[in-house]
Write a protein that holds these residues in place. Sequence first.
Motif, short mmCIF file in Angstrom:
data_model
loop_
_atom_site.label_atom_id
_atom_site.label_comp_id
_atom_site.label_asym_id
_atom_site.label_seq_id
_atom_site.Cartn_x
_atom_site.Cartn_y
_atom_site.Cartn_z
N GLY A 141 40.97 52.97 44.87
CA GLY A 141 39.91 53.82 44.33
C GLY A 141 40.25 55.29 44.40
N GLU A 142 41.50 55.64 44.04
CA GLU A 142 41.96 57.02 44.11
C GLU A 142 42.58 57.42 42.78
N LEU A 143 42.72 58.71 42.58
CA LEU A 143 43.31 59.25 41.34
C LEU A 143 42.57 58.75 40.11
N TRP A 144 41.24 58.73 40.20
CA TRP A 144 40.46 58.24 39.07
C TRP A 144 40.42 59.27 37.95
N GLY A 145 39.79 58.87 36.84
CA GLY A 145 39.77 59.71 35.65
C GLY A 145 38.55 60.62 35.57
N ARG A 146 38.45 61.31 34.45
CA ARG A 146 37.34 62.23 34.23
C ARG A 146 36.07 61.48 33.82
N ILE A 147 34.94 62.16 33.93
CA ILE A 147 33.66 61.56 33.55
C ILE A 147 33.66 61.25 32.06
N THR A 148 33.17 60.07 31.72
CA THR A 148 33.18 59.63 30.33
C THR A 148 32.02 58.67 30.06
N ASP A 149 31.76 58.42 28.78
CA ASP A 149 30.74 57.44 28.41
C ASP A 149 31.34 56.28 27.63
N VAL A 150 32.66 56.06 27.74
CA VAL A 150 33.28 54.93 27.05
C VAL A 150 32.76 53.63 27.66
N PRO A 151 32.73 52.54 26.89
CA PRO A 151 32.15 51.28 27.39
C PRO A 151 32.83 50.74 28.65
N TRP A 152 34.11 51.06 28.83
CA TRP A 152 34.83 50.55 30.00
C TRP A 152 34.86 51.55 31.17
N ALA A 153 34.00 52.55 31.13
CA ALA A 153 33.94 53.53 32.22
C ALA A 153 33.60 52.82 33.53
N MET A 154 34.14 53.32 34.63
CA MET A 154 33.98 52.67 35.93
C MET A 154 33.46 53.65 36.97
N VAL A 155 32.65 53.11 37.87
CA VAL A 155 32.15 53.90 39.00
C VAL A 155 32.94 53.48 40.23
N PHE A 156 33.72 54.41 40.79
CA PHE A 156 34.61 54.09 41.89
C PHE A 156 33.90 54.26 43.23
N PRO A 157 34.27 53.45 44.22
CA PRO A 157 33.68 53.60 45.56
C PRO A 157 34.00 54.98 46.13
N HIS A 158 33.08 55.52 46.91
CA HIS A 158 33.24 56.82 47.59
C HIS A 158 33.42 57.97 46.59
N SER A 159 32.96 57.77 45.35
CA SER A 159 33.02 58.85 44.36
C SER A 159 31.64 59.48 44.26
N ASP A 160 31.46 60.32 43.24
CA ASP A 160 30.16 60.96 43.03
C ASP A 160 29.18 60.07 42.28
N GLY A 161 29.59 58.83 41.99
CA GLY A 161 28.71 57.89 41.30
C GLY A 161 28.73 58.01 39.80
#
Length: 278
Positions: free
Chosen positions: A165-185
Motif C-alpha cells: 500500500g505504498e507509492l500509490w497514484g493521484r486522486i482520480t474518479d476512474v472506475p478502477w480507482a482504489m482506496v489504500f490502507p493508511h491513506s487519506d481515504g
Amino acid sequence: MTSNLQTADAQTAEIVSSAGIILPEFNEFAIQFGNFGIRWYALAYIAGLLIGFYLLKREANKADSAMTSVALDSLMNYVLIGIIAGGRLGYVLFYNASYFLSYPLDIFKIWQGGMSFHGGLVGVTFAMMLLARRHQIPVLAISDRVSMVLPIGLFFGRIANFINGELWGRITDVPWAMVFPHSDGAPRHPSQLYEAGLEGLVLGLAMLMGYRKGWLAYQGRLTAIMLIGYGASRYLIEFAREPDAHLGVLFGVITMGQILCLPMLAGGLYLLMRERRR
C-alpha cells in the motif's frame, strides 16, 4: 481567479467523496515468525534475482555466449551490492537529501524503506563496469543480459509496492480507482499496477522478443531498449503517480522521477543510434 479555485476545490471534493475499490490491509510480511520475517519487498528482490540468474545461467551455458558461468556467478554478488548501495544512496541524494544531512545515521536504516530505482541503476552500472574489467568482457554484453531479465524484478517489485500500500497514484474518479490502507481515504490510481504492467510485463515481452530475434549478438541493443522502454513508461506513469509529499511537482510541471528518466531516454537513444551505425 477565485471562481476557478472554488471550481477546482469542488471537483477535488467530488472525487474524494466518490466510491473507490477499498483495499484490505495486507500483512507486510510474506513469511512471518513472530515479530520477524521476510517482507514482500525483500521477497520481490529475491525472486527477481533468482529467476533472472536462472535464465542467465541457461544463456551462459550456450557455446556462443559472451558471458561465462564463472563471470555470471560473480555478477550475482556485484549486482546485489550495486542495487542496495546505489538504490539507497540514490534515494538519499535524489529524494530526501536535507533530511539525511540532519540525520546521517538513518542512511543505514534500509529496513525503514527508501530505495530509488534510478540510484540502483547507477549502482548496477558501476558494478557491471567492474565485472567487465575483471573478466575482460565487453560491458555492453553484460548490460544486455542484465537488461534482458530486469523486467522480472521490476514486476515483482511493483506488485510488492501494491501489497504494501505504498507509492500509490493521484486522486482520480476512474472506475478502477482504489482506496489504500493508511491513506487519506481518497480514491487513487493504482499506479503500482500500471508500472508492473508497463515496466514489467510489456518491457519483459519486448526483451523476450528481442532475445528470440538474436539481439544479444548486437551489443547495446537490448540495453538501449531497456533504457528507452523504462524511461518512457515511468515518465508517463508519473502523471498518474502521487509525487513525493516533500518534493511535489517541481517547477509546477515535472516530478523528480520524470527528471531522472530523461538521462535514461537520452542514453538509450544514443546507444541505439551507435549500434545502428556500427
